[in-house]
Design a protein around this motif. Structure first.
Motif, mmCIF file in Angstrom:
data_model
loop_
_atom_site.group_PDB
_atom_site.id
_atom_site.type_symbol
_atom_site.label_atom_id
_atom_site.label_comp_id
_atom_site.label_asym_id
_atom_site.label_seq_id
_atom_site.Cartn_x
_atom_site.Cartn_y
_atom_site.Cartn_z
ATOM 1 N N GLY A 74 56.521 -46.485 -17.119
ATOM 2 C CA GLY A 74 57.029 -45.141 -17.391
ATOM 3 C C GLY A 74 56.906 -44.786 -19.073
ATOM 4 N N THR A 75 56.530 -46.011 -19.611
ATOM 5 C CA THR A 75 56.480 -45.572 -21.219
ATOM 6 C C THR A 75 55.276 -44.928 -21.729
ATOM 7 N N LYS A 76 54.178 -45.075 -20.783
ATOM 8 C CA LYS A 76 53.014 -44.417 -21.231
ATOM 9 C C LYS A 76 52.421 -43.838 -19.849
ATOM 10 N N PRO A 77 51.415 -42.815 -19.911
ATOM 11 C CA PRO A 77 50.592 -42.412 -18.588
ATOM 12 C C PRO A 77 49.988 -43.486 -18.133
ATOM 13 N N VAL A 78 49.555 -43.284 -16.798
ATOM 14 C CA VAL A 78 48.988 -44.436 -16.141
ATOM 15 C C VAL A 78 47.440 -44.068 -16.188
ATOM 16 N N ARG A 79 46.877 -45.125 -16.648
ATOM 17 C CA ARG A 79 45.160 -45.095 -16.667
ATOM 18 C C ARG A 79 44.873 -45.424 -15.216
ATOM 19 N N GLY A 80 44.485 -44.228 -14.535
ATOM 20 C CA GLY A 80 43.474 -44.542 -13.294
ATOM 21 C C GLY A 80 44.466 -43.782 -12.157
ATOM 22 N N GLY A 81 44.050 -44.187 -10.858
ATOM 23 C CA GLY A 81 44.636 -43.388 -9.886
ATOM 24 C C GLY A 81 44.477 -41.768 -9.886
ATOM 25 N N ILE A 82 45.517 -41.003 -9.669
ATOM 26 C CA ILE A 82 45.599 -39.540 -9.953
ATOM 27 C C ILE A 82 46.674 -39.273 -10.578
ATOM 28 N N PRO A 83 46.494 -38.964 -11.746
ATOM 29 C CA PRO A 83 47.583 -38.363 -12.899
ATOM 30 C C PRO A 83 47.650 -36.846 -12.760
ATOM 31 N N VAL A 84 48.886 -36.289 -12.996
ATOM 32 C CA VAL A 84 48.940 -34.657 -13.010
ATOM 33 C C VAL A 84 48.812 -34.275 -14.165
ATOM 34 N N VAL A 85 47.932 -33.272 -14.692
ATOM 35 C CA VAL A 85 47.954 -32.783 -15.865
ATOM 36 C C VAL A 85 48.469 -31.356 -15.842
ATOM 37 N N PHE A 86 49.788 -31.207 -16.676
ATOM 38 C CA PHE A 86 50.121 -29.948 -16.933
ATOM 39 C C PHE A 86 51.185 -29.917 -18.005
ATOM 40 N N PRO A 87 51.379 -28.851 -18.983
ATOM 41 C CA PRO A 87 50.770 -27.683 -18.702
ATOM 42 C C PRO A 87 49.678 -27.428 -19.736
ATOM 43 N N VAL A 88 48.874 -28.585 -20.159
ATOM 44 C CA VAL A 88 47.713 -28.460 -21.180
ATOM 45 C C VAL A 88 47.026 -29.658 -20.776
ATOM 46 N N PHE A 89 45.445 -29.283 -20.834
ATOM 47 C CA PHE A 89 44.588 -30.281 -20.648
ATOM 48 C C PHE A 89 44.021 -30.337 -22.118
ATOM 49 N N GLY A 90 44.113 -31.916 -22.509
ATOM 50 C CA GLY A 90 43.556 -32.182 -23.863
ATOM 51 C C GLY A 90 44.758 -31.745 -24.779
ATOM 52 N N GLN A 91 44.319 -31.269 -25.769
ATOM 53 C CA GLN A 91 45.486 -30.720 -26.858
ATOM 54 C C GLN A 91 44.944 -29.503 -27.386
ATOM 55 N N SER A 92 46.112 -28.714 -28.092
ATOM 56 C CA SER A 92 45.787 -27.275 -28.106
ATOM 57 C C SER A 92 45.833 -26.874 -29.460
ATOM 58 N N PRO A 93 44.984 -25.980 -29.869
ATOM 59 C CA PRO A 93 45.205 -25.401 -31.399
ATOM 60 C C PRO A 93 46.787 -25.017 -31.832
ATOM 61 N N ALA A 94 46.786 -25.057 -32.994
ATOM 62 C CA ALA A 94 48.117 -24.975 -33.769
ATOM 63 C C ALA A 94 48.874 -23.604 -33.185
ATOM 64 N N ASP A 95 48.185 -22.696 -32.767
ATOM 65 C CA ASP A 95 48.398 -21.373 -32.595
ATOM 66 C C ASP A 95 49.030 -21.109 -31.122
ATOM 67 N N VAL A 96 48.874 -22.264 -30.091
ATOM 68 C CA VAL A 96 49.255 -22.207 -28.957
ATOM 69 C C VAL A 96 50.441 -22.763 -28.598
ATOM 70 N N ALA A 97 51.116 -22.132 -27.574
ATOM 71 C CA ALA A 97 52.606 -22.604 -27.468
ATOM 72 C C ALA A 97 52.560 -24.166 -27.138
ATOM 73 N N THR A 98 51.657 -24.706 -26.277
ATOM 74 C CA THR A 98 51.561 -26.073 -25.868
ATOM 75 C C THR A 98 51.179 -27.206 -26.860
ATOM 76 N N ALA A 99 50.798 -26.502 -28.251
ATOM 77 C CA ALA A 99 50.374 -27.268 -29.483
ATOM 78 C C ALA A 99 51.063 -28.602 -29.572
ATOM 79 N N LYS A 100 52.627 -28.399 -29.554
ATOM 80 C CA LYS A 100 53.355 -29.690 -29.852
ATOM 81 C C LYS A 100 53.383 -30.848 -28.818
ATOM 82 N N LEU A 101 52.676 -30.527 -27.676
ATOM 83 C CA LEU A 101 52.686 -31.419 -26.541
ATOM 84 C C LEU A 101 52.036 -32.387 -26.760
ATOM 85 N N PRO A 102 51.979 -33.785 -26.103
ATOM 86 C CA PRO A 102 50.880 -34.697 -26.256
ATOM 87 C C PRO A 102 49.850 -34.282 -25.313
ATOM 88 N N GLN A 103 48.863 -35.199 -25.633
ATOM 89 C CA GLN A 103 47.360 -34.717 -24.765
ATOM 90 C C GLN A 103 47.878 -35.014 -23.446
#
Length: 319
Positions: A74-103
């Motif tokens: 639980g300390t890191k995302p799982v590498r493999g299987g089927i992780p669920v990505v939400f609410p951002v894919f990758g990382q956001s530009p600074a002017d988007v609400a999800t910008a502070k979230l990790p990848q």
């Protein structure tokens, strides 16, 4: 001596149909079909599907790739299987609400609640299908991350196992009084025999964004996709989710991927050089035995108004 009013024989009681076995041990939920022995295992961290053992031609085998170096505490995302990505894919530009979230957002590192299981006949006999339900909300998500994206949401994730197939679906609901934008993606790592003999059909003549070449917009050539180097592409099929995808090995179909309301498809393999920069990817030669086919909605933002919901799904089928 014959007896008057001799009681009639009792009718035989019909045996109950076999039920799928579902076990919750620690932070893992496992379901096994009694009819075939096929199974699925889900980690509560991220509601990440760790394993799908499917039956094909009388062979029961693992169908998802999971890194030997995957962190499962639980300390890191799982590498493999089927992780669920939400609410951002990758990382956001600074002017988007999800910008502070990790990848890839907060869902894959939050601990989900197991809501229970249900069974149906599916496409076969009783007990041949089992569904596991998982839930996450703004109140139950990782508090350090939900504080960085202050919107009220609920997620319902359903994992359905049937003979020869696995379906994962997600319902996203805006439970607050403010609209929010989001991405969603099912980051599926399929296990393949050899990436150099693996091909993908169904995405020919499709526009895509090539992340390896700085998000350059390209159009896939007609025919199948073959793999000869690092691949990281976001495809936007013209027919959206109606466009089915087939993964083949040495010309023989292995997996079918169909989508519901998830118009985009990410195709990823790190190959021999990029894999060395991925610390939890092990063994490093494992890139030869995996291919990510990731249905999602990530090429543009989806907007949910208060009380609105979005639903998307994928169906993985053994061919």
């Amino acid at each position: 001596m014959d007896r008057r009013n001799k009681p009639s024989a009792l009718a035989a009681t019909k045996a109950a149909p076999p039920q799928a076995r579902v076990d919750l041990v620690g932070d893992r939920v496992t379901a096994v079909l009694p009819t075939t022995g096929e199974s699925v295992e889900v980690l509560l961290t991220g509601a990440t599907v760790l394993s799908w053992k499917g039956l094909k031609n009388d062979t029961l085998a693992e169908r998802l790739w999971l890194s030997d170096g995957a962190i499962l505490d639980g300390t890191k995302p799982v590498r493999g299987g089927i992780p669920v990505v939400f609410p951002v894919f990758g990382q956001s530009p600074a002017d988007v609400a999800t910008a502070k979230l990790p990848q890839h957002g907060l869902a894959r590192t939050s601990r989900w609640d197991f809501l229970g299981k249900s069974e149906s006949e599916g496409s076969g006999s009783p007990g041949s299908s089992v569904t596991l339900d998982f839930g996450l909300s703004a109140a139950s998500a990782n508090p350090a991350l939900s504080a960085l994206w202050p919107f009220d949401f609920t997620l319902l994730y359903r994992v359905t196992l049937e003979p020869g197939s696995l379906r994962t679906s997600i319902v996203i609901t805006n439970a607050g009084d403010k609209a929010f934008d989001f991405h969603v993606l099912l980051h599926t790592y399929l296990k393949v025999d050899d990436i150099t003999s693996t091909t993908v059909s169904g995405l020919g003549e499709t526009e895509y964004s090539d992340k390896v070449e700085g998000f350059k917009t390209k159009t896939q050539a007609a025919g199948d996709i073959a793999f000869t180097g690092e691949t990281d592409r976001v495809y936007k099929p013209a027919k959206g989710a109606e466009q089915a995808i087939t993964v083949s090995s040495a010309g023989a179909p292995v997996y079918g991927v169909t989508r519901d309301n998830l118009a985009d498809v990410v195709v990823w393999n790190p190959w021999s050089e990029k894999v060395h920069s991925v610390g939890d990817f092990a063994p490093k030669e494992g890139y030869r035995n995996m291919l990510c086919i990731e249905p999602g909605s990530v090429s543009s933002w989806q907007t949910l108004e208060p009380n609105e919901a979005f639903e998307g799904a994928q169906l993985l089928t053994l061919l």
